[in-house]
Motif scaffolding. Structure first.
Motif, PDB file in Angstrom:
ATOM      1  N   TYR A 278       0.940  -1.205   0.080  1.00 24.90           N
ATOM      2  CA  TYR A 278       0.048   0.125  -0.059  1.00 24.90           C
ATOM      3  C   TYR A 278       0.860   1.246  -0.225  1.00 24.90           C
ATOM      4  O   TYR A 278       0.442   2.327  -0.746  1.00 24.90           O
ATOM      5  CB  TYR A 278      -1.090   0.209   1.335  1.00 24.90           C
TER       6      TYR A 278
ATOM      7  N   ALA B 285       2.075   1.884  -3.255  1.00 25.16           N
ATOM      8  CA  ALA B 285       0.956   2.732  -4.291  1.00 25.16           C
ATOM      9  C   ALA B 285       0.805   3.879  -3.819  1.00 25.16           C
ATOM     10  O   ALA B 285       0.629   4.927  -4.717  1.00 25.16           O
ATOM     11  CB  ALA B 285      -0.292   1.746  -4.162  1.00 25.16           C
TER      12      ALA B 285
ATOM     13  N   MET C 260       1.362   7.084  -6.379  1.00 24.34           N
ATOM     14  CA  MET C 260       0.481   8.163  -6.724  1.00 24.34           C
ATOM     15  C   MET C 260       0.987   9.577  -6.308  1.00 24.34           C
ATOM     16  O   MET C 260       0.472  10.584  -6.911  1.00 24.34           O
ATOM     17  CB  MET C 260      -1.187   8.108  -6.102  1.00 24.34           C
TER      18      MET C 260
ATOM     19  N   TRP D 143      -2.961  13.831  -1.315  1.00 22.28           N
ATOM     20  CA  TRP D 143      -3.214  12.560  -1.659  1.00 22.28           C
ATOM     21  C   TRP D 143      -3.687  11.680  -0.371  1.00 22.28           C
ATOM     22  O   TRP D 143      -4.521  10.778  -0.351  1.00 22.28           O
ATOM     23  CB  TRP D 143      -2.375  11.943  -2.542  1.00 22.28           C
TER      24      TRP D 143
ATOM     25  N   TRP E 273      -6.829  12.537   0.846  1.00 22.79           N
ATOM     26  CA  TRP E 273      -7.986  11.876  -0.190  1.00 22.79           C
ATOM     27  C   TRP E 273      -7.943  10.452   0.028  1.00 22.79           C
ATOM     28  O   TRP E 273      -9.038   9.727   0.060  1.00 22.79           O
ATOM     29  CB  TRP E 273      -7.326  12.338  -1.550  1.00 22.79           C
ATOM     30  N   SER E 274      -6.798   9.614  -0.054  1.00 25.53           N
ATOM     31  CA  SER E 274      -6.834   8.245   0.045  1.00 25.53           C
ATOM     32  C   SER E 274      -7.029   7.715   1.472  1.00 25.53           C
ATOM     33  O   SER E 274      -7.850   6.798   1.655  1.00 25.53           O
ATOM     34  CB  SER E 274      -5.382   7.714  -0.510  1.00 25.53           C
ATOM     35  N   GLY E 275      -6.211   8.419   2.339  1.00 27.56           N
ATOM     36  CA  GLY E 275      -6.117   7.729   3.482  1.00 27.56           C
ATOM     37  C   GLY E 275      -7.695   7.794   4.416  1.00 27.56           C
ATOM     38  O   GLY E 275      -7.734   7.094   5.261  1.00 27.56           O
TER      39      GLY E 275
ATOM     40  N   GLU F 165     -10.289   6.860   3.825  1.00 27.30           N
ATOM     41  CA  GLU F 165     -11.038   5.682   3.616  1.00 27.30           C
ATOM     42  C   GLU F 165     -10.635   4.625   4.483  1.00 27.30           C
ATOM     43  O   GLU F 165     -11.713   3.712   5.081  1.00 27.30           O
ATOM     44  CB  GLU F 165     -10.925   5.019   2.316  1.00 27.30           C
ATOM     45  N   LEU F 166      -9.390   4.685   4.933  1.00 25.58           N
ATOM     46  CA  LEU F 166      -9.022   3.820   6.147  1.00 25.58           C
ATOM     47  C   LEU F 166      -9.637   4.104   7.247  1.00 25.58           C
ATOM     48  O   LEU F 166      -9.969   3.035   8.137  1.00 25.58           O
ATOM     49  CB  LEU F 166      -7.507   3.877   6.296  1.00 25.58           C
TER      50      LEU F 166
ATOM     51  N   ASN G  70     -13.816   3.459   6.760  1.00 32.29           N
ATOM     52  CA  ASN G  70     -14.100   2.005   6.752  1.00 32.29           C
ATOM     53  C   ASN G  70     -14.028   1.159   7.954  1.00 32.29           C
ATOM     54  O   ASN G  70     -14.583   0.021   8.109  1.00 32.29           O
ATOM     55  CB  ASN G  70     -12.933   1.162   6.044  1.00 32.29           C
ATOM     56  N   ARG G  71     -13.681   1.932   9.272  1.00 31.63           N
ATOM     57  CA  ARG G  71     -13.970   1.419  10.453  1.00 31.63           C
ATOM     58  C   ARG G  71     -15.286   1.797  11.090  1.00 31.63           C
ATOM     59  O   ARG G  71     -15.513   1.310  12.509  1.00 31.63           O
ATOM     60  CB  ARG G  71     -12.592   2.014  11.210  1.00 31.63           C
TER      61      ARG G  71
ATOM     62  N   ARG H 164     -16.659   9.882   4.147  1.00 31.84           N
ATOM     63  CA  ARG H 164     -15.327  10.085   3.901  1.00 31.84           C
ATOM     64  C   ARG H 164     -15.343  11.414   2.793  1.00 31.84           C
ATOM     65  O   ARG H 164     -14.257  12.246   3.254  1.00 31.84           O
ATOM     66  CB  ARG H 164     -14.829   8.908   2.954  1.00 31.84           C
ATOM     67  N   THR H 165     -16.285  11.690   1.967  1.00 34.88           N
ATOM     68  CA  THR H 165     -16.109  12.768   1.245  1.00 34.88           C
ATOM     69  C   THR H 165     -16.097  14.060   2.004  1.00 34.88           C
ATOM     70  O   THR H 165     -15.396  15.205   2.055  1.00 34.88           O
ATOM     71  CB  THR H 165     -17.079  12.664   0.267  1.00 34.88           C
TER      72      THR H 165
END
Ligand SMILES: Nc1ncnc2c1ncn2[C@@H]1O[C@H](COP(=O)(O)OP(=O)(O)OP(=O)(O)O)[C@@H](O)[C@H]1O
Ligand SMILES: Nc1ncnc2c1ncn2[C@@H]1O[C@H](COP(=O)(O)OP(=O)(O)OP(=O)(O)O)[C@@H](O)[C@H]1O
Ligand SMILES: [Mg+2]
Ligand SMILES: [Mg+2]
Lengths: 234, 378, 314, 263, 296
Positions: free
Chosen positions: C11, C14, C18, C260, C263-265, C267-268, C271-272, C285-286
């Protein structure tokens, strides 16, 4: 009683202090001039008086009331008027609209006062419908002074109103300042045309590096050779 | 220990409006698994990733599912573009089996995927051909064709147009339209010019579909519409009125024997109190179920093993497993028996490319819902 | 939790890749905005040119779109850059006379037209279906080495760009550029050819944007219509540059990384959230991203690393 | 040095410059005065290529330069200041000066990337000159301040300083005196005289401060309503009735003082 | 001819009205606060959803809900300004643009959380257009959209040209510092700007919803054409924005008419490209928009 009384003004832009303790007093009926080298803090002092620069120390009283930190629109309502040194006309508004904006808080008197302003600066009547941004440098200066007069202030603060004006117009402006003053309006003036300004003033201040350097009657300042040497061009 | 099933959906973005009932379907499947004894001796948990409907988002979300959530298998994504991107950039190189419930692009058939990418809808190429057959069978000889400019509608329309013309039909006008517009009247003007018998409309009801049908009816340009699964949505009936859709008909991937479909319908209704069929919920359920069955069969979260198990649980021979029969399936697998999942949307007989042949149903509007009146064979 | 070290590392790779690709785009934008004050809101257009050019050049032959010329990836990148530059040149000639926000809208309009052409002309790039056979350099090394090698490639490019940009910033070229940015009339009055300088910054920036597009096509191994949406390829890059600090190359890179990560993090975390929130977590998240952006901006109104006059040359 | 023939410039209905012809001889310090709005700055803008004239021609050193863009004129040896300061606001004062010299090697990006040694050498020389100029104009203490943060008068000094960074043949000064402290201004006047005398720079000066004009300029051109009204030495001009009426006024405030005022 | 008017021109005008209403707000915000308000599309969406809630809760017609939704959009904008934009008053425009990007994300996700993502409609079923004269027909919704837009434009014109607040807005759009020095309470001007911009945005959102249907992306999808309209008219020029909106709306529909031969002149999938093409061509011709933008 003093119309305007500022004591120990300390403040500046961002973290930096430009004013390090400036006192300025203007009595009713008085013309007071501030002179000093470029960058001495004259404009900053004017802005501080008018609530445009936050003060970290000292206070400003107008007409007996503490006005330190009041927003400009309240000061205008109380009878202070101010012409900044730079960017002092609405460039995209016509000359007439510029003057109308000056009378924003006193719309009733607009027509009467505007006639007076046109009397003072006939060229503005000619250019009434032209955007102020298209005027020559000197014409703009007239618009700026005219705008401030529109609110019929009790104290008029002018930051270098004659910069860039022809000798004739400069003379007229000083005449008008005197006339305005005779009508009971206090005048606080920053000038580089210092000799001419002192000639019409009652008192004057000399600022240097954000501090009062000299203060006294106009005649005293004019007569002081040190001041003549360092600030009035010898 | 709990076992995660990756759910990679286009939750936000262009198809957001489809998602909530599909997520219900995921919940339905997960709950059923957990009520029926769980997965691999623990519970099944959905690990959800949102592609945001974009390539970048799909790759990012898939990366997180694969690496952070460590899922053994992924159900998703939904749009062809996001599914392809996730597969190409993440799941294939990482060796994670991916089952898309809805990606219809023909590109999947030829995808070089080490057999890690599956889908449980027929390719657009196929549905297009079937649609052409159906339209011809209905005796419609000239149509106008319009389709949304997206990765769902374009290949379907291309497939349809070729097959329809080959079968002797005439396409009087063909217009590709952008989605999300405020009006399609000018498109309809072009389409209706030669007064064709029907309008073949390949678009999502939630996007341009409803608008086009509405404007066409209001202006008396078309009265008969032919749609695909994207249009066969209850929103269409709600907003247009069933009476206005009497002549129209639709195709959609379907199940041959409705036993499995009926079982799913009952399950979903029992849980979410609605009788109306919602779009793509069956496929969603099936993809999650298949993923879970494969994990159970593999007996571990080893991704390659799961992939191998997937074909075994999905294909004949074996004992039939219907929706709602997780418990039975688990017992059979425990006993070492072979099973064959029979999904809500059909038999899941994967071919060598990870595609299913699929069965396409013929739907009409009846009452305030859709009714399947037959199956269509190409 | 079944987080593994290997997974975390993958991860991380990735994430870094990005960030680095966005770093390329941010440096390019900084060249145009931070240096030259050009309000280019059409990043997506040049990104698309670079990405599609790379895809068409490197993909194996296909009946679905132009070519598929099977070039080696590293050969395709310079050509993609050149193509982006060739498109940017006339665009710059036409548009650079426009002031600030007008330039922004003109470039956004042109970018949208470019996007729509790629989306609609299916002979060119397979339309909405996109090209899904783009090879990624080093992928034959398998995981994780292939990913690592690709990241190294992108990072090497970022580092090279960064040092070139820094040199440009301190050089008289950068100074002339900033002078033009601050006051074009005065810059002309001290002999700077405003048109030439602007065009240089614009075309160079566009070329680097094309490079970013090419790299991302390779990384995603796919290029389709959703990859060039302005949200992710124009606006997000602007957010990154401004939050990081425009006029500061380090800021540009930091912004790319930080935004980024947000933006990406996020979600982690979302998701919890409890399972009942399964549908909503994405909206949350948004929401969280939006709030974080605002908070960071209110805290760092000039960007995290604001512009500083360059150190003296010596 | 500068020859203006029949220049006309219209803005909408008004003719800001109206069929104006004049000549600035090489090596002179020529003054340009006239009422506000006479068209002086507009004429400067046309000479310096900031905008093109509607008619007429401009020659610089015998070359017809009508319609040349500003940057080309600068390279041809024409430097100018702006009446309303055009500082590079987000650059330091020092950088405002360093940016000036044309044709710096490092202004070519390829050279900047590959020929760093050369750029460095050049830069050192430019910096030395800049520091000298800053010293002369009393700006050294704000050298590292952003120019946008300067006081009004300081900005005008930066304007002037920029022209001193370059060896021009001719310098157009548009009211550098306005807002500048008079003591400093007379020092600047000395500097202008020195440059004129020692380096042969030609100056063309717009100014409303008659003391400065009288001290520096010969000849003095008077503009009114877009045309040249008259021209001559300051002493002649002072006696010209038309000029007094249109421009100089009674001169009471002008000649040191004994004013109209209350004092 | 009738076909051209019915299917191309009238829908184009209706769309143009929607663009115009949204673009006016963008233009006003631009004039006063000097930044491109990215969240404007989502304010439109918010207005549309507020109206939907009223329609759904009280069974009102959407037109009855319109004034309330307008108010809702207006108040929401003022609230956003206070919480988010106010600290940036003296910051460069681009910073606020980015902040409004954050607001856009927040607004959209809040709408998705509050109202869901389903596609909704104010009213269902089919309504035939009303015959006007000859073969010319017009949908009731189009008549209302156009009529209300004209009324709003007239009211706006009166406000800007005749009211004191309108004048203050003009002054502030020219030079905010000087306006303050002249005694104008600039924060009040800002408040009015948001009230008007937000209200008009809500109206635009509702009309977009009436014209098609309601979903959380409805405003965002219109944002780029809105900006195009605002720019086309000249930045900070509300009247320009109206003309710009109408031009773009009409141009993109009319361009697909089969002017030459039987095929659409421009393939319909390029409708948006037409909007941008018109804008770019316009800017090349007149670099500051139709109305020479900068202030009101
Ligand atoms: N950009 C412009 N657009 C329209 N009119 C203009 C423009 N610039 C100048 N003018 C007009 O042209 C005339 C001449 O202006 P100019 O600035 O040349 O005067 P000037 O002689 O420099 O005056 P001053 O001594 O006050 O600076 C003025 O009447 C002015 O209103
Ligand atoms: N906006 C600003 N930000 C930071 N520093 C400023 C700003 N404006 C002025 N200064 C600094 O404050 C000091 C005083 O400026 P001020 O404008 O008060 O001078 P002044 O006495 O009016 O000079 P002048 O006669 O040239 O107008 C200057 O050194 C200037 O650099
Ligand atoms: Mg000052
Ligand atoms: Mg002038």
């Amino acid at each position: 009683m003093a119309l305007l009384e500022a004591q120990g003004m300390v403040g500046g832009y961002g973290g930096m202090d430009i004013l390090n303790g400036v006192d300025i007093t203007v009595d009713t009926q008085e013309i007071v001039v501030i002179i000093g080298a470029n960058g001495a803090g004259k404009s900053t002092a004017m802005k501080a008086l008018f609530g445009l620069v936050a003060l970290r120390g000292g206070n400003v009283r107008f007409d007996g009331a503490d006005v330190t930190g009041l927003a400009p629109n309240h000061l205008v309502a109380r009878g202070m008027g101010y012409v900044p040194q730079e960017r002092n006309v609405f460039r995209n508004l016509t000359v007439r609209e510029n003057l109308e904006m000056g009378a924003f808080l006193k719309p009733a008197a607009t027509a009467r006062v505007m006639a007076q302003v046109f009397d003072l600066f006939p060229v503005l009547a000619e250019k009434a419908k032209q955007p102020a941004g298209e005027l020559s440098g000197g014409q703009r200066q007239m618009v700026a002074v005219g705008r401030a007069l529109m609110a019929e202030p009790r104290l008029l603060m002018l930051d270098e109103p004659t910069a860039g004006l022809s000798p004739l117009v400069m003379e007229q402006i000083f005449e008008r300042i005197v006339a305005v003053n005779r009508a009971g309006i206090g005048i606080l003036l920053v000038e580089q045309n210092a000799r001419q300004a002192l000639a019409i003033a009652h008192r004057g201040y000399v600022l240097a590096t954000g501090r009062n350097r000299f203060a006294g009657t106009a005649a005293a300042l004019l007569g002081n050779p040190d001041i003549g040497q360092s600030f009035l061009g010898g | 220990d709990d076992t995660k099933i990756g759910i990679l959906f286009d939750i936000t973005g262009p198809i957001a409006s489809f998602i909530p009932p599909m997520m219900d379907s995921v919940t339905l499947a997960i709950d059923e698994i957990n009520d029926g004894g769980g997965l691999l001796g623990g519970k099944a948990v959905a690990a959800v990733g949102d592609t945001t409907g974009t390539t970048q988002g799909a790759v990012d979300a898939a990366t997180k599912l694969v690496n952070i959530e460590n899922v053994p298998v992924i159900a998703g994504a939904l749009m062809s573009g996001t599914t392809l991107a996730a597969a190409n950039a993440v799941t294939i190189p990482a060796g994670v089996p991916q089952i898309s419930p809805t990606a219809t692009s023909p590109d999947f058939t030829t995808l070089n995927d080490n057999d890690f990418v599956f889908r449980i809808v027929p390719s657009d190429a196929y549905q297009g051909v079937v649609l052409a057959r159906l339209v011809l069978d209905q005796g419609i000889k000239t149509v106008a064709l319009t389709y949304a400019n997206n990765d769902y509608a374009t290949p379907l329309a291309t497939g349809f147009a070729a097959a329809y013309k080959a079968g002797g039909g005439t396409i009087a006008a063909e217009v590709k339209h952008e989605e999300k517009q405020q009006s399609y009247m000018s498109e309809l003007g072009t389409l209706a010019k030669d007064k064709p018998e029907a309008l073949v409309l390949i678009a999502y009801a939630g996007d341009s579909g409803t608008t086009i049908v509405k404007e066409a009816l209001e202006n008396g340009l078309f009265t008969r519409f032919v749609g695909t699964d994207g249009l066969r949505d209850n929103k269409l009936i709600e907003q247009i009125g069933a009476e206005n859709l009497a002549d129209s008909f639709f195709t959609s991937p379907s199940a041959p024997e409705s036993e499995a479909a009926a079982a799913f319908e009952a399950l979903y209704t029992a849980k979410f109190q609605t009788t109306k069929d919602k779009i793509f919920i069956g496929q969603t359920y099936d993809s999650v179920m298949l993923a879970a069955l494969a994990v159970e069969k593999a007996g571990s979260t080893d991704r390659a093993k799961v992939r191998d198990a997937l074909r075994e649980v999905a294909s004949a021979p074996g004992e039939k497993i219907l929706p709602g029969e997780w418990k039975k399936a688990k017992e059979l697998l425990a006993a070492g028996k072979d099973i064959d999942y029979s999904g809500a949307t059909g038999e899941m007989e994967f071919d060598g490319n990870g595609d299913i042949p699929g069965v396409i149903g013929h739907f009409v509007v009846e009452g305030d819902g859709y009714k399947q009146v037959g199956l269509v064979n190409p | 939790m079944d987080i593994t070290l290997y997974g975390l590392m993958m991860y991380g790779l990735a994430l870094l890749t990005m960030m680095a690709i966005y770093g390329v785009l941010c440096l390019a934008l900084n060249l145009q905005w931070g240096f030259a004050g050009l309000f280019n809101a059409g990043i997506a257009g040049f990104f698309a040119v670079g990405a599609y050019a790379t895809a068409i050049l490197t993909a194996p032959e296909s009946p679905n779109h132009l070519g598929g010329y099977g070039w080696p990836p590293l050969l395709a990148l310079p050509v993609a850059m050149a193509l982006a530059g060739i498109i940017a040149w006339p665009v710059g000639r036409i548009c650079l006379g426009l002031k600030g926000d007008y330039l922004a809208m003109a470039t956004i309009g042109i970018a949208e037209i470019i996007r729509l052409v790629f989306k609609n002309e299916s002979w060119l790039a397979n339309g909405t279906m996109g090209i899904s056979t783009v090879p990624r350099p080093f992928e034959s090394l398998g995981q994780p080495w292939g990913n690592l090698a690709f990241l190294a490639l992108v990072l090497a490019i970022v580092i090279a760009l960064y040092f070139s940009a820094e040199r440009a910033w301190v050089s008289p070229w950068g100074r002339a550029m900033r002078a033009i940015r601050d006051n074009e009339t005065a810059a002309a009055a001290i002999g700077k050819d405003v048109v030439r300088f602007r065009l240089e910054a614009f075309v160079l920036g566009a070329m680097v944007m094309g490079l970013g597009g090419g790299l991302s096509a390779m990384y995603f191994k796919f290029i389709g219509a959703t990859a060039t949406e302005p949200l992710l390829t124009t606006f997000l890059v602007w957010v990154m540059l401004i939050i990081g600090g425009s006029g500061n190359n380090k800021g540009a890179l930091l912004g790319a990384a930080l935004v980024w990560l947000i933006w990406s993090g996020t979600e982690l975390f979302t998701n919890r959230l409890p399972a009942e929130w399964i549908t909503r977590s994405s909206y949350i998240r948004t929401l969280l991203i939006g709030v974080l952006l605002i908070v960071v901006l209110q805290r760092f109104a000039k960007g995290v690393l604001p512009e500083r006059p360059p150190k003296r040359i010596d | 040095m500068i020859r203006v023939d029949n220049i006309t410039k219209r803005f909408g209905g008004i003719r800001a410059v109206d069929d104006c012809s004049l000549h600035v001889t090489k090596g002179s310090i020529t003054g340009l005065i006239g009422p506000n709005g006479a068209g002086k700055s507009t004429l400067f803008n046309i000479i310096a290529g900031t905008f093109p004239p509607d008619g007429g021609s401009v020659q610089l050193d015998g070359v017809d330069v009508t319609g040349w863009p500003a940057h080309r004129l600068f390279r041809a040896g024409l430097a100018r200041t702006f009446q309303i300061a055009h500082e590079f606001a987000r650059m330091t004062v020092l950088e405002n000066l360093l940016a000036v010299p044309a044709g710096q090697a490092g202004e070519n990006l390829l050279t900047a990337w590959t020929g760093w040694a050369r750029v460095r050498r050049e830069e050192a020389a430019i910096r030395q000159r800049a520091e000298a100029v800053l010293g002369e104009l009393r700006l050294e203490h704000v050298a590292h301040e952003l120019a946008g943060n300067l006081s009004g008068g300081q900005k005008k000094l930066v304007e002037l300083a920029r022209t001193m960074m370059w060896q021009p043949k001719v310098v157009l000064l548009d009211e550098i005196g306005a807002g500048v402290n008079r003591t400093l201004l007379s020092e600047i006047a000395g500097e202008i005289e020195r440059l004129n005398r020692d380096h042969g720079y030609t100056f063309f000066v717009i100014e409303h401060d008659m003391d400065l004009i009288a001290r520096l300029c010969h000849p003095v051109i008077v503009m009114a309503e877009g045309r040249v009204l008259t021209q001559g030495s300051m002493a002649e001009i002072r006696r010209n009735e038309a000029v007094i009426e249109a421009y100089l006024g009674g001169g009471r405030t002008n000649q040191n003082g004994a004013g109209i005022g209350a004092a | 001819m009738a076909e051209f008017i019915n299917l191309y021109l009238i829908p184009g005008i209706a769309i143009g009205c929607i663009y115009a209403l949204g673009a006016v707000g963008i233009s006003l915000v631009f004039a006063i606060l000097r930044f491109a308000h990215f969240a404007h599309g989502d304010v439109m969406t918010l207005g549309a959803y507020i109206a939907y809630s009223l329609v759904a809760a009280f069974g009102w017609s959407v037109y009855a809900a319109l004034p309330f939704a307008l108010l809702g959009g207006a108040i929401a904008c003022v609230a956003i300004d206070r919480t988010v934009y106010r600290p940036f008053r003296r910051a460069p425009g681009i910073i606020v643009v980015i902040a409004s990007f954050g607001v856009m994300l927040v607004l959209r996700s809040a709408i998705q959380l509050g109202w869901g993502v389903d596609v909704l409609a104010y009213e269902t079923g089919i309504r035939r257009p009303l015959p006007l004269f000859g073969d010319i027909r017009m949908a009731q919704k189009h008549i209302i959209i156009i009529a209300v837009s004209i009324a709003i434009a007239a009211a706006l014109h009166w406000f800007l040209s005749s009211s004191r607040m309108g004048k203050a807005m003009r002054a502030m759009s020219d030079d905010a510092d000087l306006a303050r020095v002249s005694g104008i309470d600039t924060e009040r001007v800002v408040r009015w700007t948001w009230l008007i911009g937000g209200g008009l945005a809500a109206a635009a959102g509702i009309f977009a919803g009436i014209n098609t249907k309601l979903h959380p992306g409805i405003g965002w999808d219109l944002l780029l054409p809105l900006f195009a309209a605002a720019i086309l008219g000249g930045i900070g020029r509300p009247y320009g924005a109206i003309v710009g909106g109408l031009s773009i709306g009409i141009a993109q529909e009319v361009a697909t008419y089969p002017w030459i031969g039987g095929d659409p002149l421009v393939p319909p999938a390029y409708k948006n490209a037409v909007a941008f093409f018109v804008m770019v061509a316009m800017l090349v011709w007149r670099p500051t928009g139709l109305f020479k933008g900068r202030v009101l």
